[in-house]
Design a protein around this motif. Structure first.
Motif, PDB file in Angstrom:
ATOM      1  N   GLN A 195       0.844  -1.191   0.000  1.00 58.45           N
ATOM      2  CA  GLN A 195       0.000   0.000   0.000  1.00 58.45           C
ATOM      3  C   GLN A 195       0.877   1.237   0.000  1.00 58.45           C
ATOM      4  OE1 GLN A 195      -2.676  -0.135   3.346  1.00 58.45           O
ATOM      5  NE2 GLN A 195      -4.283  -1.132   2.165  1.00 58.45           N
ATOM      6  N   VAL A 196       0.500   2.225  -0.811  1.00 60.58           N
ATOM      7  CA  VAL A 196       1.218   3.493  -0.850  1.00 60.58           C
ATOM      8  C   VAL A 196       0.283   4.588  -0.364  1.00 60.58           C
ATOM      9  CG1 VAL A 196       2.884   2.872  -2.643  1.00 60.58           C
ATOM     10  CG2 VAL A 196       0.620   3.700  -3.299  1.00 60.58           C
ATOM     11  N   GLN A 197       0.821   5.494   0.426  1.00 62.56           N
ATOM     12  CA  GLN A 197       0.046   6.601   0.969  1.00 62.56           C
ATOM     13  C   GLN A 197       0.986   7.735   1.357  1.00 62.56           C
ATOM     14  OE1 GLN A 197      -0.997   3.391   2.914  1.00 62.56           O
ATOM     15  NE2 GLN A 197       1.190   3.379   3.281  1.00 62.56           N
ATOM     16  N   PHE A 198       0.422   8.909   1.539  1.00 66.67           N
ATOM     17  CA  PHE A 198       1.229  10.042   1.983  1.00 66.67           C
ATOM     18  C   PHE A 198       1.536   9.890   3.471  1.00 66.67           C
ATOM     19  CE2 PHE A 198      -0.779  12.024  -1.798  1.00 66.67           C
ATOM     20  CZ  PHE A 198       0.369  12.482  -2.437  1.00 66.67           C
ATOM     21  N   ARG A 199       2.689  10.403   3.826  1.00 64.14           N
ATOM     22  CA  ARG A 199       3.086  10.340   5.227  1.00 64.14           C
ATOM     23  C   ARG A 199       2.264  11.316   6.062  1.00 64.14           C
ATOM     24  NH1 ARG A 199       5.748   6.703   8.089  1.00 64.14           N
ATOM     25  NH2 ARG A 199       7.447   6.601   6.548  1.00 64.14           N
ATOM     26  N   GLU A 200       2.016  12.526   5.517  1.00 67.13           N
ATOM     27  CA  GLU A 200       1.287  13.555   6.232  1.00 67.13           C
ATOM     28  C   GLU A 200       0.097  14.024   5.408  1.00 67.13           C
ATOM     29  OE1 GLU A 200       1.987  14.277   9.239  1.00 67.13           O
ATOM     30  OE2 GLU A 200       3.965  13.322   9.392  1.00 67.13           O
ATOM     31  N   PRO A 201      -0.948  14.454   6.066  1.00 65.65           N
ATOM     32  CA  PRO A 201      -2.123  14.944   5.323  1.00 65.65           C
ATOM     33  C   PRO A 201      -1.951  16.368   4.809  1.00 65.65           C
ATOM     34  CG  PRO A 201      -2.558  15.028   7.664  1.00 65.65           C
ATOM     35  CD  PRO A 201      -1.230  14.352   7.520  1.00 65.65           C
ATOM     36  N   VAL A 202      -0.971  17.143   5.349  1.00 70.32           N
ATOM     37  CA  VAL A 202      -0.766  18.540   4.946  1.00 70.32           C
ATOM     38  C   VAL A 202       0.738  18.817   4.873  1.00 70.32           C
ATOM     39  CG1 VAL A 202      -1.154  20.975   5.492  1.00 70.32           C
ATOM     40  CG2 VAL A 202      -2.930  19.268   6.030  1.00 70.32           C
ATOM     41  N   SER A 207       4.130  -7.987  -7.669  1.00 68.49           N
ATOM     42  CA  SER A 207       3.540  -9.084  -6.910  1.00 68.49           C
ATOM     43  C   SER A 207       2.312  -9.623  -7.628  1.00 68.49           C
ATOM     44  CB  SER A 207       3.155  -8.606  -5.511  1.00 68.49           C
ATOM     45  OG  SER A 207       2.368  -9.567  -4.853  1.00 68.49           O
ATOM     46  N   LEU A 208       2.045 -10.910  -7.417  1.00 67.91           N
ATOM     47  CA  LEU A 208       0.870 -11.509  -8.037  1.00 67.91           C
ATOM     48  C   LEU A 208      -0.423 -10.891  -7.533  1.00 67.91           C
ATOM     49  CD1 LEU A 208       1.866 -15.298  -7.931  1.00 67.91           C
ATOM     50  CD2 LEU A 208       1.930 -13.753  -9.901  1.00 67.91           C
ATOM     51  N   PHE A 209      -0.378 -10.320  -6.345  1.00 68.43           N
ATOM     52  CA  PHE A 209      -1.576  -9.771  -5.742  1.00 68.43           C
ATOM     53  C   PHE A 209      -1.751  -8.286  -6.004  1.00 68.43           C
ATOM     54  CE2 PHE A 209      -0.082 -13.373  -3.284  1.00 68.43           C
ATOM     55  CZ  PHE A 209      -1.201 -14.188  -3.271  1.00 68.43           C
ATOM     56  N   GLY A 210      -0.790  -7.648  -6.710  1.00 70.97           N
ATOM     57  CA  GLY A 210      -0.909  -6.245  -7.059  1.00 70.97           C
ATOM     58  C   GLY A 210      -0.564  -5.337  -5.898  1.00 70.97           C
ATOM     59  N   ALA A 211      -1.074  -4.098  -5.947  1.00 78.14           N
ATOM     60  CA  ALA A 211      -0.822  -3.093  -4.910  1.00 78.14           C
ATOM     61  C   ALA A 211      -2.084  -2.264  -4.753  1.00 78.14           C
ATOM     62  CB  ALA A 211       0.369  -2.224  -5.284  1.00 78.14           C
ATOM     63  N   SER A 212      -2.088  -1.417  -3.732  1.00 78.46           N
ATOM     64  CA  SER A 212      -3.258  -0.599  -3.472  1.00 78.46           C
ATOM     65  C   SER A 212      -2.826   0.745  -2.907  1.00 78.46           C
ATOM     66  CB  SER A 212      -4.214  -1.298  -2.503  1.00 78.46           C
ATOM     67  OG  SER A 212      -3.605  -1.424  -1.236  1.00 78.46           O
ATOM     68  N   VAL A 213      -3.763   1.687  -2.902  1.00 73.62           N
ATOM     69  CA  VAL A 213      -3.524   3.005  -2.320  1.00 73.62           C
ATOM     70  C   VAL A 213      -4.154   3.022  -0.937  1.00 73.62           C
ATOM     71  CG1 VAL A 213      -4.009   5.464  -2.500  1.00 73.62           C
ATOM     72  CG2 VAL A 213      -3.433   4.151  -4.546  1.00 73.62           C
ATOM     73  N   GLY A 214      -3.353   3.412   0.058  1.00 74.54           N
ATOM     74  CA  GLY A 214      -3.856   3.480   1.417  1.00 74.54           C
ATOM     75  C   GLY A 214      -4.367   4.866   1.745  1.00 74.54           C
ATOM     76  N   SER A 215      -4.427   5.148   3.024  1.00 78.95           N
ATOM     77  CA  SER A 215      -4.917   6.452   3.484  1.00 78.95           C
ATOM     78  C   SER A 215      -3.840   7.117   4.353  1.00 78.95           C
ATOM     79  CB  SER A 215      -6.188   6.258   4.308  1.00 78.95           C
ATOM     80  OG  SER A 215      -6.683   7.489   4.771  1.00 78.95           O
ATOM     81  N   PRO A 216      -3.585   8.432   4.126  1.00 74.08           N
ATOM     82  CA  PRO A 216      -4.297   9.317   3.193  1.00 74.08           C
ATOM     83  C   PRO A 216      -3.790   9.157   1.754  1.00 74.08           C
ATOM     84  CG  PRO A 216      -2.665  10.557   4.402  1.00 74.08           C
ATOM     85  CD  PRO A 216      -2.626   9.185   4.963  1.00 74.08           C
ATOM     86  N   SER A 217      -4.717   9.136   0.837  1.00 69.54           N
ATOM     87  CA  SER A 217      -4.370   9.057  -0.585  1.00 69.54           C
ATOM     88  C   SER A 217      -4.238  10.450  -1.203  1.00 69.54           C
ATOM     89  CB  SER A 217      -5.429   8.266  -1.347  1.00 69.54           C
ATOM     90  OG  SER A 217      -6.698   8.901  -1.234  1.00 69.54           O
ATOM     91  N   GLU A 218      -4.565  11.508  -0.449  1.00 67.86           N
ATOM     92  CA  GLU A 218      -4.408  12.885  -0.893  1.00 67.86           C
ATOM     93  C   GLU A 218      -3.723  13.681   0.219  1.00 67.86           C
ATOM     94  OE1 GLU A 218      -8.070  14.655  -1.967  1.00 67.86           O
ATOM     95  OE2 GLU A 218      -8.567  13.205  -3.536  1.00 67.86           O
ATOM     96  N   THR A 219      -3.008  14.708  -0.200  1.00 69.59           N
ATOM     97  CA  THR A 219      -2.414  15.613   0.787  1.00 69.59           C
ATOM     98  C   THR A 219      -2.601  17.046   0.306  1.00 69.59           C
ATOM     99  OG1 THR A 219      -0.412  16.112   2.061  1.00 69.59           O
ATOM    100  CG2 THR A 219      -0.107  15.566  -0.255  1.00 69.59           C
ATOM    101  N   LEU A 220      -2.779  17.956   1.243  1.00 69.01           N
ATOM    102  CA  LEU A 220      -3.004  19.362   0.926  1.00 69.01           C
ATOM    103  C   LEU A 220      -1.663  20.105   0.953  1.00 69.01           C
ATOM    104  CD1 LEU A 220      -5.127  21.605   0.404  1.00 69.01           C
ATOM    105  CD2 LEU A 220      -5.163  21.962   2.894  1.00 69.01           C
ATOM    106  N   ILE A 221      -1.392  20.848  -0.112  1.00 72.38           N
ATOM    107  CA  ILE A 221      -0.154  21.634  -0.215  1.00 72.38           C
ATOM    108  C   ILE A 221      -0.515  23.105  -0.024  1.00 72.38           C
ATOM    109  CG2 ILE A 221       1.829  22.223  -1.636  1.00 72.38           C
ATOM    110  CD1 ILE A 221       1.721  19.307  -0.837  1.00 72.38           C
ATOM    111  N   LYS A 222       0.118  23.744   0.966  1.00 72.99           N
ATOM    112  CA  LYS A 222      -0.096  25.179   1.217  1.00 72.99           C
ATOM    113  C   LYS A 222       1.163  25.954   0.833  1.00 72.99           C
ATOM    114  CE  LYS A 222      -3.475  24.660   4.957  1.00 72.99           C
ATOM    115  NZ  LYS A 222      -3.800  25.024   6.364  1.00 72.99           N
ATOM    116  N   ILE A 223       0.976  27.026   0.057  1.00 77.31           N
ATOM    117  CA  ILE A 223       2.098  27.844  -0.425  1.00 77.31           C
ATOM    118  C   ILE A 223       2.004  29.237   0.197  1.00 77.31           C
ATOM    119  CG2 ILE A 223       3.285  28.770  -2.440  1.00 77.31           C
ATOM    120  CD1 ILE A 223       1.923  26.616  -4.118  1.00 77.31           C
TER     121      ILE A 223
END
Length: 588
Positions: free
Chosen positions: A396-403, A493-509
């Motif tokens: 599973q791949v996901q962002f480390r932080e939500p913001v 992998s034979l079983f593939g991969a998935s997206v975990g949570s959080p799958s989105e992150t907010l970028i503030k400039i």
């Protein structure tokens, strides 16, 4: 001349009644009439003779038990030596003791009476009232509720008859009178008087205990107004086995019991009706991350009043899938059932490979029941446990932080993407942008939702940065934001991969560097006081504006006393100025 008379009984010619005849003999030699049971005539009479005849009540009464002929005399014609006089015997349908009445001769004409001149006639009666049970045995189911044993009566039915109907215990147990106790099979009828029913009522108790066929007796005694018949004063009642009390004896168990009976009838008889052990389900499914699984083992059947034990063991499947010590903790333990207990729960520990997750897919092992004590094995006696790590160990791949926040002047922002689960294989994921208040090209470089935005994880790599490039301009803007999104995960992998949570992150400039700043060019300025009285001296103080200069800025400048006093040492000011213009201040 001699006349003789004889009384005799004959069968009635018509149904429902009987008639009796008196046979009278005439003896011319002695010229007499005689009422007797047997006589002989020695001489034939040549004269007409007659006599009066009638009945006299004894224990039998006229018009109730018999009825004489209306004719009141009997006549002998010349040459006649015997004559018949009929008496009708009445049948009233009542049972009475033996009764009798007399037939009398009197007033002979042309003859005389000889002894006996009276004959006693017995009255033929109805049979005595008899009660009996028509059948010698009865078979009923345990759930019949009420059992009515018919009691028949024959003979005289005109009078009241009472008979006692009571139960006698056999292999089936009865209750104590006036109470209902456990482990009883029927409600007893105590021996005593007062039953006037045509059916003898017995209540059969339907309990939850499985029992083989049992029996008891229903008996008649102490009849009043009649007698007990020889067939049958008592009947045996058999309570058949109730298979509903052994509802868990499935076809499998019954087949096993039948096979056991074929091998050893004694063993089969011992196990018949015993409690049955079985699993609640044939299959159990658990996620590897759950840590444990609870499995219920049931004991049901007829009699749970005794303690019982069964062994639960785990074993590998063929082919080998889950292994004890690696995927689960092996089991071999006894489950003890106390009296009355019908279910026990056993906990199966599942091992999660948290340190080094390996995606193995669905694995399984079996639980089996063995060595029952005071019971037998039912169905299912084997259960399969399926362990699934497809969710917890799937890459599973996901962002480390939500913001994430950054400055426009930094030129880029790094958002960390990390991978969990089985990371032994290479996997990829797209990291693309979705604009918010920040706009593509004006504030950041777009990462499209294409393979151009793919982040690649090599085997063993757990983290990768998703780089967002910012556009650093000279225009000041308030804080802006956009989103980074993960999608299209792939893995070798034979079983593939998935997206975990959080799958989105907010970028503030933030754009602090371009914010307009107005300040003095220097922090200190010096000048000399005018030498002449009334003279003035002027100092020019420059204003500097930094940052975004694309728009007009206005600032107010005013003086504030220090050691110098306005109006005495200098002329005060308070005015708006545009950055870039010099300020003139006069002093005295």
């Amino acid at each position: 001349m001699q006349l003789l008379g004889e009384a005799e009984n004959t069968q009635a010619a018509s149904p429902g009644r009987e008639t009796g005849c008196c046979l009278l003999h005439h003896s011319p030699a002695n010229a007499s009439l005689k009422n007797t049971t047997s006589t002989t005539s020695s001489t034939t009479s040549t004269q007409l003779a007659r006599a009066r005849i009638g009945t006299q009540d004894g224990s039998a009464e006229k018009d109730q038990d018999f009825k004489g002929k209306a004719q009141k005399q009997v006549q002998f014609n010349p040459g006649q030596s015997s004559a018949t006089w009929r008496v009708r015997i009445l049948t009233d349908g009542k049972y009475e003791q033996s009764e009798s009445f007399q037939v009398l001769l009197a007033e002979p004409v042309m003859g005389s009476l000889e002894s006996p001149s009276a004959a006693t006639t017995p009255d033929k009666k109805v049979p005595e009232s008899t009660v009996f049970i028509p059948d010698q045995s009865y078979a009923v189911e345990e759930d019949v509720g009420e059992l009515f044993i018919p009691v028949h009566r024959s003979g005289d039915a005109s009078q009241e008859l009472m008979v006692v109907c009571y139960t006698q215990q056999g292999s089936a147990a009865g209750t104590v009178p006036a109470s209902v106790l456990s482990y009883s099979d029927y409600i007893s009828r105590p021996e005593g008087h007062g039953s006037r029913e045509q059916r003898c009522r017995v209540v059969v108790i339907d309990d939850s205990l499985y029992e083989p066929p049992e029996s008891f007796n229903v008996t008649l005694s102490l009849s009043l107004g009649g007698r007990l018949g020889a067939h049958y004063p008592s009947a045996r009642v058999t309570i058949l086995e109730d298979l509903d009390d052994a509802d868990v004896l499935t076809k499998y168990t019954l087949a096993a019991a039948a096979a056991a009976a074929a091998r050893s009838p004694c063993d089969s008889a011992a196990s018949r009706g015993a409690p049955v052990f079985y699993f609640g389900e044939t299959e159990y499914r658990v996620d590897e991350s759950d840590g444990h699984l609870e499995v219920k083992v049931w004991r049901t059947g007829t009699d749970l009043s005794k303690a019982a034990t069964v062994t639960v063991r785990s074993r590998k499947t063929e082919p080998v899938s889950a292994e004890a010590g690696i995927d689960y903790v092996g089991i071999s333990r006894n489950l003890d059932f106390a009296p009355g207990v019908s279910v026990q729960t056993i906990r199966v520990t599942v091992l999660d490979d948290l340190g080094r997750p390996e995606l193995e897919g669905v694995e399984r092992f079996e639980l089996v029941l063995r060595m029952p004590a005071h019971g037998i094995l039912g169905e299912p006696a084997r259960a399969t446990v399926f362990i699934n790590d497809s969710l917890t160990d799937l890459p599973q791949v996901q962002f480390r932080e939500p913001v994430y926040s950054g400055k426009e002047s930094d030129g880029r922002i790094l958002a960390t993407v990390y991978r969990s689960g089985d990371i032994r294989h290479q996997s990829t994921v797209r990291c693309y942008t979705r604009q918010g208040s920040a706009q593509v090209a004006d504030d950041f470089d777009e990462r499209p939702n294409t393979d151009a935005s793919v982040i690649t994880f090599l085997p063993g790599e757990a983290e990768k940065p998703c780089v967002l490039t910012l556009v650093d301009d000279t225009l000041y803007e308030e804080d802006e934001d956009l989103r980074l999104v993960l999608g299209a995960p792939k893995s070798d992998s034979l079983f593939g991969a998935s997206v975990g949570s959080p799958s989105e992150t907010l970028i503030k400039i933030a754009d602090a560097a371009d914010k307009p700043i107005i300040r003095f060019a220097e922090t200190k300025f010096s000048l000399s006081e005018p030498k002449e009285a009334g003279g003035t001296a002027v100092v020019r103080i420059p204003l500097v504006r930094l940052g975004d200069t694309s728009k007009v800025s206005v600032v107010r400048v005013h003086t504030k006393d220090g050691s110098a006093v306005s109006g005495e040492d200098y002329n005060p000011i308070s005015q708006e100025e545009k950055p870039g213009d010099g300020l003139q201040r006069s002093t005295r």
